[in-house]
Motif scaffolding. Structure first.
Motif, PDB file in Angstrom:
ATOM      1  N   LYS A   1       0.836  -1.200   0.000  1.00  0.00           N
ATOM      2  CA  LYS A   1       0.000   0.000   0.000  1.00  0.00           C
ATOM      3  C   LYS A   1       0.869   1.249   0.000  1.00  0.00           C
ATOM      4  CE  LYS A   1      -4.022  -1.938   2.268  1.00  0.00           C
ATOM      5  NZ  LYS A   1      -4.962  -1.840   3.375  1.00  0.00           N
ATOM      6  N   PHE A   2       0.270   2.318  -0.479  1.00  0.00           N
ATOM      7  CA  PHE A   2       0.930   3.616  -0.520  1.00  0.00           C
ATOM      8  C   PHE A   2       1.404   4.027   0.878  1.00  0.00           C
ATOM      9  CE2 PHE A   2       0.605   8.217  -0.021  1.00  0.00           C
ATOM     10  CZ  PHE A   2       1.461   8.644  -1.018  1.00  0.00           C
ATOM     11  N   GLY A   3       2.639   4.490   0.981  1.00  0.00           N
ATOM     12  CA  GLY A   3       3.152   5.068   2.211  1.00  0.00           C
ATOM     13  C   GLY A   3       3.795   4.107   3.195  1.00  0.00           C
ATOM     14  N   VAL A   4       3.733   2.792   2.946  1.00  0.00           N
ATOM     15  CA  VAL A   4       4.298   1.828   3.893  1.00  0.00           C
ATOM     16  C   VAL A   4       5.804   2.024   4.024  1.00  0.00           C
ATOM     17  CG1 VAL A   4       4.689  -0.620   4.380  1.00  0.00           C
ATOM     18  CG2 VAL A   4       2.462   0.154   3.560  1.00  0.00           C
ATOM     19  N   LEU A   5       6.483   2.137   2.909  1.00  0.00           N
ATOM     20  CA  LEU A   5       7.941   2.321   2.953  1.00  0.00           C
ATOM     21  C   LEU A   5       8.297   3.621   3.672  1.00  0.00           C
ATOM     22  CD1 LEU A   5      10.752   1.348   2.261  1.00  0.00           C
ATOM     23  CD2 LEU A   5      10.497   2.440   0.025  1.00  0.00           C
TER      24      LEU A   5
ATOM     25  N   ALA B   1      15.965  -3.008   0.480  1.00  0.00           N
ATOM     26  CA  ALA B   1      15.477  -3.467  -0.824  1.00  0.00           C
ATOM     27  C   ALA B   1      14.012  -3.838  -0.682  1.00  0.00           C
ATOM     28  CB  ALA B   1      16.292  -4.669  -1.312  1.00  0.00           C
ATOM     29  N   VAL B   2      13.206  -3.407  -1.643  1.00  0.00           N
ATOM     30  CA  VAL B   2      11.771  -3.666  -1.616  1.00  0.00           C
ATOM     31  C   VAL B   2      11.373  -4.286  -2.946  1.00  0.00           C
ATOM     32  CG1 VAL B   2       9.483  -2.645  -1.352  1.00  0.00           C
ATOM     33  CG2 VAL B   2      11.447  -1.589  -0.219  1.00  0.00           C
TER      34      VAL B   2
ATOM     35  N   PRO C   1       0.199 -10.142  -5.087  1.00  0.00           N
ATOM     36  CA  PRO C   1       0.267  -8.696  -5.358  1.00  0.00           C
ATOM     37  C   PRO C   1      -0.191  -7.808  -4.209  1.00  0.00           C
ATOM     38  CG  PRO C   1      -1.482  -9.736  -6.644  1.00  0.00           C
ATOM     39  CD  PRO C   1      -0.730 -10.843  -5.965  1.00  0.00           C
ATOM     40  N   ASP C   2      -0.809  -8.387  -3.191  1.00  0.00           N
ATOM     41  CA  ASP C   2      -1.241  -7.592  -2.037  1.00  0.00           C
ATOM     42  C   ASP C   2      -0.107  -7.311  -1.059  1.00  0.00           C
ATOM     43  OD1 ASP C   2      -3.852  -7.487  -2.976  1.00  0.00           O
ATOM     44  OD2 ASP C   2      -4.464  -9.279  -1.847  1.00  0.00           O
ATOM     45  N   TYR C   3       1.040  -7.989  -1.235  1.00  0.00           N
ATOM     46  CA  TYR C   3       2.138  -7.886  -0.265  1.00  0.00           C
ATOM     47  C   TYR C   3       3.476  -7.630  -0.959  1.00  0.00           C
ATOM     48  CZ  TYR C   3      -1.403  -9.957   2.678  1.00  0.00           C
ATOM     49  OH  TYR C   3      -2.566 -10.196   3.340  1.00  0.00           O
ATOM     50  N   SER C   4       4.362  -6.975  -0.231  1.00  0.00           N
ATOM     51  CA  SER C   4       5.741  -6.768  -0.665  1.00  0.00           C
ATOM     52  C   SER C   4       6.669  -7.313   0.411  1.00  0.00           C
ATOM     53  CB  SER C   4       6.042  -5.279  -0.866  1.00  0.00           C
ATOM     54  OG  SER C   4       5.333  -4.770  -1.964  1.00  0.00           O
TER      55      SER C   4
END
Length: 173
Positions: A19-23, A41-42, A48-51
């Motif tokens: 989601k936007f802003g997590v990093l 590293a990301v 696709p719901d998770y990184s």
């Protein structure tokens, strides 16, 4: 072959909601708490719901458990584990633009690490090396003799070894 693991560097793997802003929240946490990020590293996972975020942290003056607890408090963090360097496969990618005065010599430097020349002109070569970060350090030092004009490194990524004796250490669950 890689050198002995640096005892002050710890590798955390975090599964986070994509989601936007997590990093930004994770980076902000490290900044507010004074934790030093050595590498980050990301990448997306197969879902696709998770990184997956791989964070290498310099814990010289920091409690490892405190880092895990603070990460776990972030709402978008699903799971955190610490990867033990002695039981992990670590890699980093390096791209370097070097002087092209001796292509064969440059190839001799990068080949032991599986590197290759990706592009060339009359003045420069672009080489790629994918190896353990310690090996990347050594390769970079050897490439210096050709004049490194531009250097880009991805940062460390890691997965635990497949042996049953080397599980990821689950933290803050």
């Amino acid at each position: 072959m890689s050198g002995a693991p640096d005892p002050d560097l710890h590798i955390f793997a975090a599964i986070v909601e994509n989601k936007f802003g997590v990093l930004a929240r994770i980076a902000g946490l490290f900044s507010r708490r004074g934790f030093n990020i050595f590498s980050l590293a990301v990448a997306p996972t197969n879902d696709p719901d998770y990184s997956r975020i791989t964070i290498v942290v310099d814990v010289h003056n920091t409690d490892v458990d405190q880092i895990a607890k603070q990460l776990d408090k972030l709402i978008n963090v699903i799971h955190i584990s610490e990867l033990q360097p002695a039981h992990s496969i670590e890699r980093e990618l390096m791209l370097a633009r070097v002087g092209a005065h001796d292509r064969a010599a440059v190839e001799r430097v990068v080949e032991p690490w599986g590197g290759e020349v990706l592009d060339e002109s009359a003045e420069e070569l672009i080489v790629s090396v994918d190896a353990h970060p310690d090996d990347i350090d050594r390769c970079e030092a050897e490439l210096a003799q050709f004049g490194i004009r531009v250097l880009q490194r991805t940062g460390r990524i890691a997965l635990r070894e497949l042996s049953e004796q080397a599980p990821e250490v689950a933290l803050a669950d």
